[in-house]
Design a protein around this motif. Structure first.
Motif, mmCIF file in Angstrom:
data_model
loop_
_atom_site.group_PDB
_atom_site.id
_atom_site.type_symbol
_atom_site.label_atom_id
_atom_site.label_comp_id
_atom_site.label_asym_id
_atom_site.label_seq_id
_atom_site.Cartn_x
_atom_site.Cartn_y
_atom_site.Cartn_z
ATOM 1 N N PHE A 132 -70.234 34.730 7.826
ATOM 2 C CA PHE A 132 -68.918 35.354 7.810
ATOM 3 C C PHE A 132 -68.422 35.614 9.230
ATOM 4 N N LEU A 143 -67.399 32.320 10.804
ATOM 5 C CA LEU A 143 -66.129 31.852 10.242
ATOM 6 C C LEU A 143 -64.953 32.670 10.760
ATOM 7 N N SER A 144 -65.121 33.974 10.811
ATOM 8 C CA SER A 144 -64.051 34.845 11.298
ATOM 9 C C SER A 144 -63.681 34.499 12.733
ATOM 10 N N MET A 160 -61.904 31.138 12.856
ATOM 11 C CA MET A 160 -60.561 31.223 12.290
ATOM 12 C C MET A 160 -59.612 31.899 13.281
ATOM 13 N N VAL A 181 -59.713 39.630 9.119
ATOM 14 C CA VAL A 181 -60.247 38.692 8.138
ATOM 15 C C VAL A 181 -61.317 39.406 7.327
ATOM 16 N N LYS A 202 -63.697 38.986 3.394
ATOM 17 C CA LYS A 202 -64.178 37.956 2.472
ATOM 18 C C LYS A 202 -63.156 37.667 1.381
ATOM 19 N N THR A 246 -59.901 37.450 2.054
ATOM 20 C CA THR A 246 -58.771 36.788 2.701
ATOM 21 C C THR A 246 -58.632 35.363 2.171
ATOM 22 N N PHE A 273 -57.005 31.539 2.353
ATOM 23 C CA PHE A 273 -56.553 30.618 3.389
ATOM 24 C C PHE A 273 -55.046 30.411 3.334
ATOM 25 N N THR A 328 -60.877 31.477 -0.775
ATOM 26 C CA THR A 328 -61.051 32.635 0.103
ATOM 27 C C THR A 328 -62.154 32.390 1.134
ATOM 28 N N ILE A 329 -62.128 33.219 2.167
ATOM 29 C CA ILE A 329 -63.174 33.176 3.184
ATOM 30 C C ILE A 329 -64.534 33.435 2.526
#
Length: 81
Positions: A7, A10-11, A14, A25, A27, A29, A31, A67-68
């Protein structure tokens, strides 16, 4: 990598891709709705993820991810296999 580590990665990616370090951001959130990412930008992000994590992520696997958090869970499974 743990779920939280994925996570965090990814955050950071992003925020970098969207040129917005203050972006919030979670979990949950999405796209498209929350981040305004279209399909082309998402493909670019996935390609970058593949490079960063040294993975192959088939397009059909990404189609249903919204989602994330869903992407984090997917990557966690993928990295374990």
């Amino acid at each position: 990598m743990t779920n939280d580590e994925i996570f965090d990665k990814l955050s950071a990616l992003m925020k970098e891709q969207l040129h917005n370090e203050s972006l919030k951001v979670t979990k949950q959130t999405t796209f498209h709705d929350d981040l305004g990412i279209d399909s082309i930008a998402l493909v670019e992000f996935i390609i970058r993820l593949e490079d960063e994590l040294n993975l192959d992520i088939p397009d059909e696997d990404i189609e249903d991810i919204q989602t994330i958090g869903e992407l984090v869970d997917y990557l966690e499974l993928k990295l374990k296999s």
